[in-house]
Design an enzyme around this catalytic site. Structure first.
Site, PDB file in Angstrom:
ATOM      1  CG  HIS A 186      32.184  15.078 -16.714  1.00 53.66           C
ATOM      2  ND1 HIS A 186      32.895  14.158 -15.974  1.00 53.66           N
ATOM      3  CD2 HIS A 186      31.078  15.360 -15.995  1.00 53.66           C
ATOM      4  CE1 HIS A 186      32.236  13.892 -14.853  1.00 53.66           C
ATOM      5  NE2 HIS A 186      31.118  14.612 -14.833  1.00 53.66           N
ATOM      6  N   GLY A 229      22.523  15.539 -15.312  1.00 55.21           N
ATOM      7  CA  GLY A 229      23.501  15.766 -16.372  1.00 55.21           C
ATOM      8  C   GLY A 229      24.315  14.511 -16.593  1.00 55.21           C
ATOM      9  CB  CYS A 254      29.903  13.621 -10.267  1.00 54.17           C
ATOM     10  SG  CYS A 254      30.422  13.072 -11.903  1.00 54.17           S
ATOM     11  CG  LEU A 255      24.837  10.425 -12.445  1.00 55.97           C
ATOM     12  CD1 LEU A 255      24.156  10.161 -13.791  1.00 55.97           C
ATOM     13  CD2 LEU A 255      23.975   9.894 -11.312  1.00 55.97           C
ATOM     14  CD  GLN A 298      29.394  11.696 -15.995  1.00 58.09           C
ATOM     15  OE1 GLN A 298      28.701  12.526 -16.564  1.00 58.09           O
ATOM     16  NE2 GLN A 298      29.194  11.379 -14.723  1.00 58.09           N
ATOM     17  CG  HIS A 328      29.232  18.833 -13.151  1.00 58.60           C
ATOM     18  ND1 HIS A 328      29.473  18.627 -11.806  1.00 58.60           N
ATOM     19  CD2 HIS A 328      29.294  17.600 -13.727  1.00 58.60           C
ATOM     20  CE1 HIS A 328      29.670  17.331 -11.591  1.00 58.60           C
ATOM     21  NE2 HIS A 328      29.555  16.676 -12.749  1.00 58.60           N
TER      22      HIS A 328
HETATM   23 NI    NI Z   1      29.686  14.660 -13.327  1.00 54.92          NI
END
Ligand code: NI
Length: 168
Positions: free
Chosen positions: A140, A51, A94-95, A56, A136
């Site tokens: 964000h 995801g 999470c990245l 991000q 999730h």
């Molecule tokens: Ni994330």
């Protein structure tokens, strides 16, 4: 004409951009949005992510990608209108917070409205891994991270403390 997709830099916690609320996308067909979608797909795949949300990659707009194993799906202006009463616990990462994992309790099932990359409107009932990732990623868009909700950090407590100390 779109450019060849390029890998974007992932914004890392505790960057303030991860905490800013995102805004609605007025025209999903806009070339800059289409380019961003292509770039985000490549970025997510490159990072082996399941995801990715636009904040991000530094864009505070309502765009997320979800890949529950069936290939990347694009959700524009997603709105969750119903969450099931039944919940489950699952380990998330999470990245934007590398090497940190924690257990998060979330509703098992969600109903949502969204537009796809062709600007087609959809209603979807989602469950399983897809529902988990969707929630999730939608978080964000409101500046919420899984570490805000975690019941327990299962991996990377020291990493998390390091990221936080670097911010000061
Ligand atoms: Ni994330």
């Amino acid at each position: 004409m779109l450019n060849k997709p390029k890998k974007l830099d992932i914004v890392l916690y505790p960057d303030k951009r991860l905490r800013q609320p995102s805004v609605k996308i007025n025209n999903p067909l806009d070339e800059s949005i289409q380019q961003l979608i292509a770039d985000m797909k490549l970025t997510m795949q490159n990072a082996n992510g399941i995801g990715l949300a636009a904040p991000q990659v530094g864009k505070n707009i309502n765009l997320i990608l979800v890949d529950d194993g069936s290939g990347p799906k694009v959700f524009i202006n997603p709105v969750i209108i119903y969450s099931s009463r039944s919940q489950n616990i699952f380990e998330e990462g999470c990245l934007s917070i590398p090497e940190v994992f924690g257990q998060v309790m979330r509703p098992e099932k969600v109903w949502l409205f969204y537009r796809d990359e062709n600007n087609k409107f959809h209603f979807k009932i989602s469950s399983g891994l897809e529902a988990r990732i969707l929630q999730h990623e939608v978080d964000h868009l409101r500046g919420v991270l899984f570490i805000d909700k975690t019941l327990k950090i299962t991996q990377g407590t020291e990493k998390l403390e390091l990221y936080e100390s670097n911010a000061k």
